[in-house]
Design a protein around this motif. Structure first.
Motif, PDB file in Angstrom:
ATOM      1  N   THR A 244       0.835  -1.215   0.000  1.00 50.41           N
ATOM      2  CA  THR A 244       0.000   0.000   0.000  1.00 50.41           C
ATOM      3  C   THR A 244       0.863   1.255   0.000  1.00 50.41           C
ATOM      4  O   THR A 244       0.343   2.369   0.060  1.00 50.41           O
TER       5      THR A 244
ATOM      6  N   HIS B 164       4.276   3.829  -1.295  1.00 54.45           N
ATOM      7  CA  HIS B 164       4.594   4.575  -2.521  1.00 54.45           C
ATOM      8  C   HIS B 164       5.063   3.677  -3.659  1.00 54.45           C
ATOM      9  O   HIS B 164       4.609   3.815  -4.786  1.00 54.45           O
TER      10      HIS B 164
ATOM     11  N   GLY C  97       0.322  -8.819   7.962  1.00 54.47           N
ATOM     12  CA  GLY C  97       1.179  -9.265   9.057  1.00 54.47           C
ATOM     13  C   GLY C  97       2.246  -8.222   9.289  1.00 54.47           C
ATOM     14  O   GLY C  97       2.349  -7.240   8.540  1.00 54.47           O
TER      15      GLY C  97
ATOM     16  N   ARG D  28      14.406  -0.545  15.119  1.00 50.93           N
ATOM     17  CA  ARG D  28      13.268  -1.122  14.385  1.00 50.93           C
ATOM     18  C   ARG D  28      13.693  -1.485  12.951  1.00 50.93           C
ATOM     19  O   ARG D  28      13.340  -2.534  12.421  1.00 50.93           O
TER      20      ARG D  28
ATOM     21  N   ASN E  32       7.692  12.817  -1.518  1.00 53.99           N
ATOM     22  CA  ASN E  32       7.912  13.431  -0.201  1.00 53.99           C
ATOM     23  C   ASN E  32       7.243  14.804  -0.110  1.00 53.99           C
ATOM     24  O   ASN E  32       6.881  15.253   0.968  1.00 53.99           O
TER      25      ASN E  32
HETATM   26  N1  LIG Z   1      10.991   8.658   0.623  1.00 56.23           N
HETATM   27  C1  LIG Z   1      12.163   8.687   0.072  1.00 56.23           C
HETATM   28  O1  LIG Z   1      12.604   9.723  -0.440  1.00 56.23           O
HETATM   29  C2  LIG Z   1      13.031   7.455   0.055  1.00 56.23           C
HETATM   30  C3  LIG Z   1      14.203   7.437  -0.701  1.00 56.23           C
HETATM   31  C4  LIG Z   1      14.996   6.286  -0.720  1.00 56.23           C
HETATM   32  C5  LIG Z   1      14.600   5.175   0.022  1.00 56.23           C
HETATM   33  N2  LIG Z   1      13.466   5.218   0.760  1.00 56.23           N
HETATM   34  C6  LIG Z   1      13.082   4.030   1.531  1.00 56.23           C
HETATM   35  O2  LIG Z   1      11.833   3.552   1.072  1.00 56.23           O
HETATM   36  C7  LIG Z   1      11.262   2.725   2.093  1.00 56.23           C
HETATM   37  C8  LIG Z   1       9.780   2.959   2.141  1.00 56.23           C
HETATM   38  O3  LIG Z   1       9.235   2.573   0.904  1.00 56.23           O
HETATM   39  P1  LIG Z   1       7.884   3.188   0.337  1.00 56.23           P
HETATM   40  O4  LIG Z   1       8.008   4.684   0.364  1.00 56.23           O
HETATM   41  O5  LIG Z   1       7.561   2.516  -0.928  1.00 56.23           O
HETATM   42  O6  LIG Z   1       6.843   2.736   1.444  1.00 56.23           O
HETATM   43  P2  LIG Z   1       5.863   3.659   2.296  1.00 56.23           P
HETATM   44  O7  LIG Z   1       5.062   4.536   1.379  1.00 56.23           O
HETATM   45  O8  LIG Z   1       6.655   4.245   3.412  1.00 56.23           O
HETATM   46  O9  LIG Z   1       4.878   2.569   2.866  1.00 56.23           O
HETATM   47  C9  LIG Z   1       5.270   1.588   3.801  1.00 56.23           C
HETATM   48  C10 LIG Z   1       4.504   0.314   3.516  1.00 56.23           C
HETATM   49  O10 LIG Z   1       4.817  -0.661   4.523  1.00 56.23           O
HETATM   50  C11 LIG Z   1       3.642  -0.988   5.254  1.00 56.23           C
HETATM   51  N3  LIG Z   1       4.005  -1.138   6.671  1.00 56.23           N
HETATM   52  C12 LIG Z   1       4.409  -0.175   7.516  1.00 56.23           C
HETATM   53  N4  LIG Z   1       4.666  -0.704   8.718  1.00 56.23           N
HETATM   54  C13 LIG Z   1       4.391  -2.019   8.620  1.00 56.23           C
HETATM   55  C14 LIG Z   1       4.432  -3.096   9.525  1.00 56.23           C
HETATM   56  N5  LIG Z   1       4.824  -2.943  10.797  1.00 56.23           N
HETATM   57  N6  LIG Z   1       4.104  -4.321   9.098  1.00 56.23           N
HETATM   58  C15 LIG Z   1       3.684  -4.515   7.821  1.00 56.23           C
HETATM   59  N7  LIG Z   1       3.638  -3.536   6.900  1.00 56.23           N
HETATM   60  C16 LIG Z   1       3.966  -2.302   7.309  1.00 56.23           C
HETATM   61  C17 LIG Z   1       2.683   0.164   5.027  1.00 56.23           C
HETATM   62  O11 LIG Z   1       1.371  -0.278   5.266  1.00 56.23           O
HETATM   63  P3  LIG Z   1       0.192   0.728   5.716  1.00 56.23           P
HETATM   64  O12 LIG Z   1      -0.445   1.188   4.450  1.00 56.23           O
HETATM   65  O13 LIG Z   1      -0.719  -0.092   6.532  1.00 56.23           O
HETATM   66  O14 LIG Z   1       0.837   1.857   6.483  1.00 56.23           O
HETATM   67  C18 LIG Z   1       2.989   0.481   3.565  1.00 56.23           C
HETATM   68  O15 LIG Z   1       2.430  -0.483   2.721  1.00 56.23           O
HETATM   69  C19 LIG Z   1      12.006   3.054   3.387  1.00 56.23           C
HETATM   70  O16 LIG Z   1      12.859   1.994   3.706  1.00 56.23           O
HETATM   71  C20 LIG Z   1      12.787   4.300   3.010  1.00 56.23           C
HETATM   72  O17 LIG Z   1      13.956   4.451   3.767  1.00 56.23           O
HETATM   73  C21 LIG Z   1      12.666   6.313   0.775  1.00 56.23           C
END
Ligand SMILES: NC(=O)c1ccc[n+]([C@@H]2O[C@H](COP(=O)([O-])OP(=O)(O)OC[C@H]3O[C@@H](n4cnc5c(N)ncnc54)[C@H](OP(=O)(O)O)[C@@H]3O)[C@@H](O)[C@H]2O)c1
Length: 309
Positions: free
Chosen positions: A12, A14, A53, A87, A153
């Motif tokens: 769900t 990004h 999960g 975490r 972001n």
């Molecule tokens: N933002 C940036 O500029 C950037 C750049 C480089 C790397 N990153 C890395 O990208 C990663 C995040 O990726 P993203 O942006 O695609 O994801 P995201 O939009 O942060 O979404 C996180 C996903 O993980 C799920 N989630 C969160 N906590 C959970 C848990 N305890 N158990 C199971 N599922 C869980 C969320 O579900 P829900 O919908 O229920 O919340 C959602 O589906 C991070 O590791 C970050 O460091 C980010």
């Protein structure tokens, strides 16, 4: 012919949501993982098998990876986590253990630009550690995606724009840095998951079409939302950390965030490979700003509705 089965973590989020949609369109069987059943409903309707999960539960993940042709992994770490780095490590151990136990042969792992550095990069250091955990798995075919900061972001900055009339962060205003659209990351990830055309360890940086400074982002965004005077304000680190905590995020995350922006400001986080064709993704910020403008208009009209009710 057997249908390809792919497990997608964070389905769900990004990147995960867009990857899952692309894989379904390509005809793959998708196991979409998340923590909130209701948020996964659209993917279930589109044909995905939905599993909920915790990402720190290695048993849950191993079951989800087992029998799949490939898996997309990420550290989903919640920014409210009281000890963000701990975490990240716990989730990382669970993912690596599950990859090992399930025997899934191909993994596309979301990492970050700067994950080559092992310290003083804030949240990115946790991704460096995760790259190491995955690389140590014997026999793994691992594609490490190292994207720059996501255009997405800036959705979170819109409320500050509405309230304060500025774009604000602790990043220096004039440093041009790569930024990328999540959909472009998803395109690369989905193709790799379907084709599985690499072996051993591979690294792919994902950069936007050109580098952008925060001042330039403010100018482009301001024009799109009808506020041509919108400008960028660099906050001192302590004020930025306070703002993040004030917005409800943990102090631990806030500290790591400003450490990351210090690394940006010192120009320590930059591409290693340069802009080869595959690294430079197509979506421009000028184009993406249209999505931000749509979200901003919705925010304004929602605010007006609340005021008149
Ligand atoms: N933002 C940036 O500029 C950037 C750049 C480089 C790397 N990153 C890395 O990208 C990663 C995040 O990726 P993203 O942006 O695609 O994801 P995201 O939009 O942060 O979404 C996180 C996903 O993980 C799920 N989630 C969160 N906590 C959970 C848990 N305890 N158990 C199971 N599922 C869980 C969320 O579900 P829900 O919908 O229920 O919340 C959602 O589906 C991070 O590791 C970050 O460091 C980010």
């Amino acid at each position: 012919m057997n249908t390809t089965t792919i497990t997608v973590m964070g389905a769900t989020g990004h990147t995960g949501a867009k990857i899952a949609q692309r894989l379904l369109k390509s005809g793959a069987k998708v196991r979409a993982l998340g923590r909130t059943e209701s948020k996964l409903a659209a993917l279930r309707s589109a044909g995905a098998e939905v599993r909920t999960g915790d990402v720190a539960d290695a048993g849950f993940l191993a079951e989800a990876f087992r029998g799949a042709d490939a898996a997309y992994t990420l550290l989903a770490t919640d920014r409210h986590a009281p000890d963000y780095a701990e975490r990240q490590a716990r989730e990382g151990e669970a993912i690596a253990g599950a990859v090992r136990d399930s025997g899934v042969s191909h993994v596309v792992a979301l990492s970050s630009l700067g994950a080559n550095l092992h310290e003083a990069t804030g949240v990115i250091a946790g991704l460096h550690a995760q790259e190491g955990r995955l690389q140590r798995i014997a026999g793994i075919n691992l594609l490490l995606l190292r994207p720059a900061s996501f255009f997405e972001n800036f959705f979170e900055a819109l409320d500050v724009v509405r309230h304060m009339g500025v774009l604000a962060d602790s990043v220096a205003p004039d440093i041009a840095m790569p930024m990328v659209a999540a959909d472009d990351i998803a395109a690369v990830a989905a193709k790799a998951l379907m084709e599985r055309d690499w072996s051993g360890i591979a690294v792919q940086e994902l950069l936007g079409p050109r580098d952008l400074s925060q001042a330039e982002v403010a100018r482009i965004l301001g024009q799109r939302i009808g506020q041509p005077d919108l400008h960028y304000v660099q906050l001192p680190d302590a004020d930025m950390a306070d703002a993040l905590v004030g917005a409800g995020l943990s102090a631990s995350f806030a500290d790591l965030y400003v450490e990351m922006t210090r690394a940006f400001n010192a120009n320590r986080v930059h591409p290693l490979a340069g802009c080869a064709t595959r690294s430079c993704t197509p979506t421009t910020f000028e184009h993406f700003a249209g999505e931000l403008a749509g979200a901003y208009a919705a925010l304004l009209s929602c605010h007006k509705l609340v005021k008149t009710n």
